[in-house]
Write a protein that holds these residues in place. Sequence first.
Motif, PDB file in Angstrom:
ATOM      1  N   MET A   1       0.832  -1.203   0.000  1.00  9.19           N
ATOM      2  CA  MET A   1       0.000   0.000   0.000  1.00  9.19           C
ATOM      3  C   MET A   1       0.870   1.258   0.000  1.00  9.19           C
ATOM      4  O   MET A   1       0.541   2.226  -0.659  1.00  9.19           O
ATOM      5  N   LYS A   2       1.972   1.211   0.757  1.00 13.55           N
ATOM      6  CA  LYS A   2       2.855   2.369   0.833  1.00 13.55           C
ATOM      7  C   LYS A   2       3.515   2.660  -0.520  1.00 13.55           C
ATOM      8  O   LYS A   2       3.647   3.810  -0.919  1.00 13.55           O
ATOM      9  N   LYS A   3       3.883   1.576  -1.251  1.00 14.95           N
ATOM     10  CA  LYS A   3       4.490   1.756  -2.574  1.00 14.95           C
ATOM     11  C   LYS A   3       3.499   2.362  -3.558  1.00 14.95           C
ATOM     12  O   LYS A   3       3.858   3.198  -4.376  1.00 14.95           O
ATOM     13  N   LEU A   4       2.257   1.939  -3.465  1.00 14.94           N
ATOM     14  CA  LEU A   4       1.226   2.469  -4.351  1.00 14.94           C
ATOM     15  C   LEU A   4       1.014   3.957  -4.095  1.00 14.94           C
ATOM     16  O   LEU A   4       0.930   4.748  -5.029  1.00 14.94           O
ATOM     17  N   SER A   5       0.980   4.339  -2.835  1.00 19.12           N
ATOM     18  CA  SER A   5       0.800   5.753  -2.485  1.00 19.12           C
ATOM     19  C   SER A   5       1.977   6.580  -2.986  1.00 19.12           C
ATOM     20  O   SER A   5       1.794   7.681  -3.509  1.00 19.12           O
ATOM     21  N   LEU A   6       3.180   6.054  -2.850  1.00 21.35           N
ATOM     22  CA  LEU A   6       4.369   6.764  -3.314  1.00 21.35           C
ATOM     23  C   LEU A   6       4.357   6.911  -4.834  1.00 21.35           C
ATOM     24  O   LEU A   6       4.661   7.979  -5.369  1.00 21.35           O
ATOM     25  N   ALA A   7       3.947   5.864  -5.529  1.00 21.80           N
ATOM     26  CA  ALA A   7       3.875   5.914  -6.990  1.00 21.80           C
ATOM     27  C   ALA A   7       2.831   6.925  -7.452  1.00 21.80           C
ATOM     28  O   ALA A   7       3.067   7.692  -8.390  1.00 21.80           O
ATOM     29  N   LEU A   8       1.692   6.950  -6.802  1.00 20.32           N
ATOM     30  CA  LEU A   8       0.650   7.917  -7.162  1.00 20.32           C
ATOM     31  C   LEU A   8       1.109   9.351  -6.896  1.00 20.32           C
ATOM     32  O   LEU A   8       0.833  10.250  -7.696  1.00 20.32           O
ATOM     33  N   ALA A   9       1.815   9.556  -5.801  1.00 17.19           N
ATOM     34  CA  ALA A   9       2.331  10.889  -5.493  1.00 17.19           C
ATOM     35  C   ALA A   9       3.341  11.328  -6.547  1.00 17.19           C
ATOM     36  O   ALA A   9       3.351  12.496  -6.968  1.00 17.19           O
ATOM     37  N   ALA A  10       4.185  10.419  -6.994  1.00 17.04           N
ATOM     38  CA  ALA A  10       5.178  10.745  -8.021  1.00 17.04           C
ATOM     39  C   ALA A  10       4.490  11.106  -9.339  1.00 17.04           C
ATOM     40  O   ALA A  10       4.860  12.083  -9.999  1.00 17.04           O
ATOM     41  N   LEU A  11       3.486  10.327  -9.725  1.00 15.84           N
ATOM     42  CA  LEU A  11       2.750  10.629 -10.962  1.00 15.84           C
ATOM     43  C   LEU A  11       2.030  11.968 -10.886  1.00 15.84           C
ATOM     44  O   LEU A  11       2.002  12.724 -11.845  1.00 15.84           O
TER      45      LEU A  11
END
Length: 45
Positions: A1-11
Motif C-alpha cells: 500500500m505504501k508503494k502504491l501511495s508513493l507511486a501515485l504521489a510521483a505521478l
Amino acid sequence: MKKLSLALAALLSVAVVSGCNTIQGVGKDVERAGEKVQDAAQKNK
C-alpha cells in the motif's frame, strides 16, 4: 500500500509540473498575439 501511495504521489507531481509548462507556453502565445494587435494598432493610428 505504501508503494502504491508513493507511486501515485510521483505521478501527480509529474502531472503538476507538466501543467505548469503548458500554462507558461499558452501565456507566451497570448503575449505574442497581444503584441501583434498592438503593432497593428500603431500602424493604423
